[in-house]
Design a protein around this motif. Structure first.
Motif, PDB file in Angstrom:
ATOM      1  N   LEU A 290       2.456  -1.970  12.719  1.00  0.00           N
ATOM      2  CA  LEU A 290       2.784  -2.969  11.710  1.00  0.00           C
ATOM      3  C   LEU A 290       3.976  -3.784  12.171  1.00  0.00           C
ATOM      4  O   LEU A 290       4.913  -3.245  12.776  1.00  0.00           O
ATOM      5  CB  LEU A 290       3.113  -2.306  10.367  1.00  0.00           C
ATOM      6  N   VAL A 291       3.953  -5.077  11.891  1.00  0.00           N
ATOM      7  CA  VAL A 291       5.098  -5.950  12.164  1.00  0.00           C
ATOM      8  C   VAL A 291       5.720  -6.296  10.821  1.00  0.00           C
ATOM      9  O   VAL A 291       5.112  -7.008  10.013  1.00  0.00           O
ATOM     10  CB  VAL A 291       4.666  -7.226  12.922  1.00  0.00           C
ATOM     11  N   LEU A 292       6.936  -5.777  10.586  1.00  0.00           N
ATOM     12  CA  LEU A 292       7.593  -5.951   9.301  1.00  0.00           C
ATOM     13  C   LEU A 292       9.035  -6.349   9.517  1.00  0.00           C
ATOM     14  O   LEU A 292       9.661  -5.968  10.522  1.00  0.00           O
ATOM     15  CB  LEU A 292       7.538  -4.647   8.485  1.00  0.00           C
ATOM     16  N   SER A 293       9.564  -7.108   8.563  1.00  0.00           N
ATOM     17  CA  SER A 293      10.994  -7.452   8.625  1.00  0.00           C
ATOM     18  C   SER A 293      11.823  -6.196   8.348  1.00  0.00           C
ATOM     19  O   SER A 293      11.385  -5.296   7.635  1.00  0.00           O
ATOM     20  CB  SER A 293      11.321  -8.555   7.624  1.00  0.00           C
ATOM     21  N   ARG A 294      13.045  -6.179   8.936  1.00  0.00           N
ATOM     22  CA  ARG A 294      13.833  -4.952   8.885  1.00  0.00           C
ATOM     23  C   ARG A 294      14.258  -4.593   7.466  1.00  0.00           C
ATOM     24  O   ARG A 294      14.488  -3.426   7.167  1.00  0.00           O
ATOM     25  CB  ARG A 294      15.059  -5.062   9.792  1.00  0.00           C
ATOM     26  N   ASP A 295      14.312  -5.589   6.548  1.00  0.00           N
ATOM     27  CA  ASP A 295      14.694  -5.259   5.176  1.00  0.00           C
ATOM     28  C   ASP A 295      13.575  -4.521   4.435  1.00  0.00           C
ATOM     29  O   ASP A 295      13.799  -3.982   3.355  1.00  0.00           O
ATOM     30  CB  ASP A 295      15.081  -6.523   4.401  1.00  0.00           C
ATOM     31  N   ARG A 296      12.338  -4.483   5.017  1.00  0.00           N
ATOM     32  CA  ARG A 296      11.234  -3.771   4.392  1.00  0.00           C
ATOM     33  C   ARG A 296      10.889  -2.469   5.118  1.00  0.00           C
ATOM     34  O   ARG A 296       9.921  -1.807   4.772  1.00  0.00           O
ATOM     35  CB  ARG A 296       9.990  -4.676   4.334  1.00  0.00           C
ATOM     36  N   ILE A 297      11.692  -2.107   6.101  1.00  0.00           N
ATOM     37  CA  ILE A 297      11.472  -0.827   6.801  1.00  0.00           C
ATOM     38  C   ILE A 297      12.796  -0.075   6.898  1.00  0.00           C
ATOM     39  O   ILE A 297      13.234   0.334   7.975  1.00  0.00           O
ATOM     40  CB  ILE A 297      10.840  -1.038   8.195  1.00  0.00           C
ATOM     41  N   ASN A 298      13.441   0.061   5.759  1.00  0.00           N
ATOM     42  CA  ASN A 298      14.669   0.852   5.677  1.00  0.00           C
ATOM     43  C   ASN A 298      15.737   0.314   6.617  1.00  0.00           C
ATOM     44  O   ASN A 298      16.496   1.066   7.239  1.00  0.00           O
ATOM     45  CB  ASN A 298      14.372   2.325   6.004  1.00  0.00           C
ATOM     46  N   GLY A 305       9.449  10.426  14.472  1.00  0.00           N
ATOM     47  CA  GLY A 305       9.379  11.726  13.803  1.00  0.00           C
ATOM     48  C   GLY A 305       9.849  11.693  12.364  1.00  0.00           C
ATOM     49  O   GLY A 305       9.651  12.672  11.635  1.00  0.00           O
ATOM     50  N   ASP A 306      10.466  10.600  11.922  1.00  0.00           N
ATOM     51  CA  ASP A 306      10.910  10.518  10.528  1.00  0.00           C
ATOM     52  C   ASP A 306       9.700  10.516   9.586  1.00  0.00           C
ATOM     53  O   ASP A 306       8.698   9.844   9.840  1.00  0.00           O
ATOM     54  CB  ASP A 306      11.731   9.252  10.295  1.00  0.00           C
ATOM     55  N   GLU A 307       9.814  11.244   8.488  1.00  0.00           N
ATOM     56  CA  GLU A 307       8.778  11.234   7.467  1.00  0.00           C
ATOM     57  C   GLU A 307       9.000  10.058   6.535  1.00  0.00           C
ATOM     58  O   GLU A 307      10.141   9.797   6.112  1.00  0.00           O
ATOM     59  CB  GLU A 307       8.777  12.540   6.679  1.00  0.00           C
ATOM     60  N   GLU A 326       2.665  10.087   2.315  1.00  0.00           N
ATOM     61  CA  GLU A 326       3.091  10.829   3.498  1.00  0.00           C
ATOM     62  C   GLU A 326       2.691  10.066   4.750  1.00  0.00           C
ATOM     63  O   GLU A 326       1.586   9.528   4.844  1.00  0.00           O
ATOM     64  CB  GLU A 326       2.482  12.227   3.521  1.00  0.00           C
ATOM     65  N   GLY A 327       3.599  10.009   5.706  1.00  0.00           N
ATOM     66  CA  GLY A 327       3.355   9.400   7.007  1.00  0.00           C
ATOM     67  C   GLY A 327       4.531   9.706   7.919  1.00  0.00           C
ATOM     68  O   GLY A 327       5.567  10.267   7.482  1.00  0.00           O
ATOM     69  N   TYR A 328       4.401   9.337   9.206  1.00  0.00           N
ATOM     70  CA  TYR A 328       5.452   9.659  10.179  1.00  0.00           C
ATOM     71  C   TYR A 328       5.638   8.466  11.102  1.00  0.00           C
ATOM     72  O   TYR A 328       4.688   7.726  11.417  1.00  0.00           O
ATOM     73  CB  TYR A 328       5.076  10.898  10.990  1.00  0.00           C
ATOM     74  N   VAL A 329       6.898   8.279  11.531  1.00  0.00           N
ATOM     75  CA  VAL A 329       7.230   7.201  12.454  1.00  0.00           C
ATOM     76  C   VAL A 329       6.959   7.679  13.880  1.00  0.00           C
ATOM     77  O   VAL A 329       7.417   8.753  14.288  1.00  0.00           O
ATOM     78  CB  VAL A 329       8.702   6.783  12.303  1.00  0.00           C
ATOM     79  N   LEU A 474       4.183  -4.724   2.269  1.00  0.00           N
ATOM     80  CA  LEU A 474       4.502  -3.309   2.433  1.00  0.00           C
ATOM     81  C   LEU A 474       6.005  -3.069   2.485  1.00  0.00           C
ATOM     82  O   LEU A 474       6.778  -3.902   2.974  1.00  0.00           O
ATOM     83  CB  LEU A 474       3.863  -2.764   3.718  1.00  0.00           C
ATOM     84  N   TYR A 475       6.384  -1.910   1.997  1.00  0.00           N
ATOM     85  CA  TYR A 475       7.756  -1.403   2.102  1.00  0.00           C
ATOM     86  C   TYR A 475       7.671   0.039   2.573  1.00  0.00           C
ATOM     87  O   TYR A 475       6.942   0.844   1.997  1.00  0.00           O
ATOM     88  CB  TYR A 475       8.480  -1.478   0.755  1.00  0.00           C
ATOM     89  N   ILE A 476       8.443   0.332   3.633  1.00  0.00           N
ATOM     90  CA  ILE A 476       8.457   1.694   4.190  1.00  0.00           C
ATOM     91  C   ILE A 476       9.764   2.348   3.801  1.00  0.00           C
ATOM     92  O   ILE A 476      10.855   1.818   4.047  1.00  0.00           O
ATOM     93  CB  ILE A 476       8.295   1.669   5.710  1.00  0.00           C
ATOM     94  N   ALA A 477       9.641   3.509   3.166  1.00  0.00           N
ATOM     95  CA  ALA A 477      10.830   4.268   2.725  1.00  0.00           C
ATOM     96  C   ALA A 477      10.895   5.565   3.511  1.00  0.00           C
ATOM     97  O   ALA A 477       9.874   6.240   3.706  1.00  0.00           O
ATOM     98  CB  ALA A 477      10.757   4.539   1.229  1.00  0.00           C
ATOM     99  N   LYS A 478      12.099   5.915   3.953  1.00  0.00           N
ATOM    100  CA  LYS A 478      12.305   7.151   4.696  1.00  0.00           C
ATOM    101  C   LYS A 478      12.531   8.307   3.720  1.00  0.00           C
ATOM    102  O   LYS A 478      13.321   8.204   2.781  1.00  0.00           O
ATOM    103  CB  LYS A 478      13.508   7.011   5.622  1.00  0.00           C
ATOM    104  N   VAL A 479      11.805   9.415   3.952  1.00  0.00           N
ATOM    105  CA  VAL A 479      11.967  10.609   3.120  1.00  0.00           C
ATOM    106  C   VAL A 479      13.184  11.375   3.627  1.00  0.00           C
ATOM    107  O   VAL A 479      13.249  11.751   4.817  1.00  0.00           O
ATOM    108  CB  VAL A 479      10.711  11.490   3.172  1.00  0.00           C
TER     109      VAL A 479
END
Length: 481
Positions: A290-298, A305-307, A326-329, A474-479
């Motif tokens: 995915l190509v996302l701006s940094r404000d939408r990927i934490n 390995g981050d969940e 659930e997903g992983y980087v 999309l917004y990706i949040a780190k667990v």
């Protein structure tokens, strides 16, 4: 009856006529010679005439008696006949009083027997020859029997109607049960569970067949059986999925849960229709870029390995929607402008000196006198200024700048055009993470929040269609726990 009376009267009249008529002369027997009679006297002749008159009077009297008797008999018979007729009419009125209304005029097929009883009563009444025969005809008893037969017929019709409704209800119920079970039987069930399903369906159908009323049929509910059987099928699915986790989907919302948690969720559902809203899927991971701006990927502060969890918001006022729980980087690549390094240096030197001097001369004269009490004054002043200044200045400056594009250097290194030591390669390889770590440690934002990062994530394949359809929101949040 009247014909019998008339016949009797005719017989009586013939009898009376027969008594008055002289007897027919008999055939004379052959003459017998008798001795000559003595001449009769006058007295004997009168006596004979008197006997004749007596006989004639007696005959007339007898005829009168017969006529009076016949008249009396006819009168009595007429009175009896009239009374019998009146009683018959009374009986007929009684018959028509009882046999009326729905009993003989209903459109249902229950009036034939009451009408037959009524017609039989009418026939018996009309053919009764005496009051005694007439009195033996019990109209009320016949009416009660007709009512009993009529009600029995109505009850039988109603029973047939209820039986028809009951049979139709049973057929509909059996079809409903088979339809509800067919959905479960269409699933790939194990043999043991399939046998349970078929046995439960047959048991319900037997209950329907043995039901005596429509209420009993309607009270038979297949939902508890289906709830238990569907739950067993879901447990069977969960146990046959490899791994420790499964995907539960309800109302297009998918969640990754452990097998024990999935069984607990499904086991707590007591509504058969709600249970059927769930779907169970195998967890199969795939990588997606995915190509996302940094404000939408934490803020792009992600490491392999981050969940993570993934959300989407497709408009300004729309609520956030969970896409994947659930997903992983796998990898994060910095934007191309992060590899551009520009350096500018400048040096400036300057000196200056200045001298100044000034001379000022002031002179003033004042004269005053008072003639006649009036004060008069006269003054003069003069000023001279002399100044002299001198200044000098000197300056010197020097500057230089250079720009480096690390992406081009990496291309050159990869192509073998630049010979780089392993240390240089290692530094170049870790440049991106050094940059992000320096931002965190220095509390200084280096890259723009709108900078686009390439993120490679590992997610269950079931989430991919939703992720791709919402990739612009999309917004990706780190667990973190």
């Amino acid at each position: 009856m009247s014909e019998d009376i008339e016949a009797k009267i005719r017989r009586l009249r013939e009898l009376g006529k027969a008594s008055t008529e002289p007897e027919a002369p008999k055939t004379a027997a052959p003459p017998v010679k008798k001795p000559p009679k003595k001449p009769r006297g006058v007295g004997s002749i009168r006596s004979r005439e008197r006997r004749k008159r007596i006989l004639a009077g007696a005959a007339v009297l007898l005829i009168l008696i017969l006529i009076i008797s016949v008249g009396a008999y006819v009168y009595i018979q007429d009175q009896s006949a009239s009374k019998l007729t009146n009683e018959k009419n009374q009986k007929l009125r009684e018959v028509y009083t009882y046999f009326r209304g729905e009993l003989v005029n209903s459109s249902r097929n229950c009036t034939s027997k009451p009408i037959a009883i009524r017609n039989e009563l009418i026939n018996e009444i009309r053919h009764a020859n005496s009051l005694e025969e007439l009195s033996k005809i019990d109209v009320k008893a016949a009416y009660n029997q007709a009512v009993k037969d009529y009600n029995a017929c109505l009850a039988n019709i109603e029973k047939q109607k209820q039986e028809k409704i009951l049979n139709e209800t049973k057929q509909q119920k059996i079809q409903q049960i088979e339809t509800e079970f067919q959905r479960l039987l269409a699933m790939p069930l194990p043999d043991s569970l399939r046998a349970k399903v078929v046995a439960s369906m047959k048991s319900l159908e037997n209950q329907v067949e043995n039901a005596k009323t429509v209420g009993q049929v309607n009270s038979i509910n297949a939902a508890p059986y289906l709830l238990r059987l569907w739950r067993e099928y879901y447990y069977y699915q969960i146990d046959n999925i490899p791994g420790q986790n499964v995907i539960l989907e309800k109302n297009n919302i998918k969640r990754i849960v452990s097998k024990s948690e999935a069984k607990a969720i499904l086991g707590g559902i007591m509504d058969y229709n709600e249970l059927l809203q769930y779907r169970i899927y195998k967890v199969q991971y795939v990588d997606i870029a995915l190509v996302l701006s940094r404000d939408r990927i934490n803020g792009a502060f992600l490491s392999p390995g981050d969940e993570i969890m993934i959300f989407a918001k497709n408009s300004t006022n729309a609520p956030f929607k969970e896409i994947a729980n659930e997903g992983y980087v796998e990898m994060v690549l910095l934007p191309t402008d992060a590899g551009l390094i520009s350096v500018n240096e400048a040096q400036i030197q300057s000196s200056s000196s200045s001298t100044s001097s000034s001379t000022q001369y002031n002179e003033g004269h004042t004269t005053s006198y008072t003639p006649g009490g009036t004060s008069v004054s006269n003054g003069q002043s003069s000023s001279d200024t002399y100044s002299n200044s001198q200044s000098s200045s000197q300056s010197a400056s020097a500057s230089y700048s250079y720009t480096v594009d690390l992406s081009q250097i990496l291309k050159a290194v990869a192509a073998g055009k630049i010979k780089a030591s392993p240390e240089v390669k290692e530094e170049l390889e870790n440049y991106g993470w050094h940059l992000i770590n320096l931002e965190q440690s220095s509390d200084m934002l280096v890259l723009s929040p709108n900078s686009e990062f390439l993120v490679i994530i590992k997610v269950p394949s079931i989430f991919v269609p939703d992720i791709l359809s919402h990739q612009n929101y999309l917004y990706i949040a780190k667990v973190t726990s």
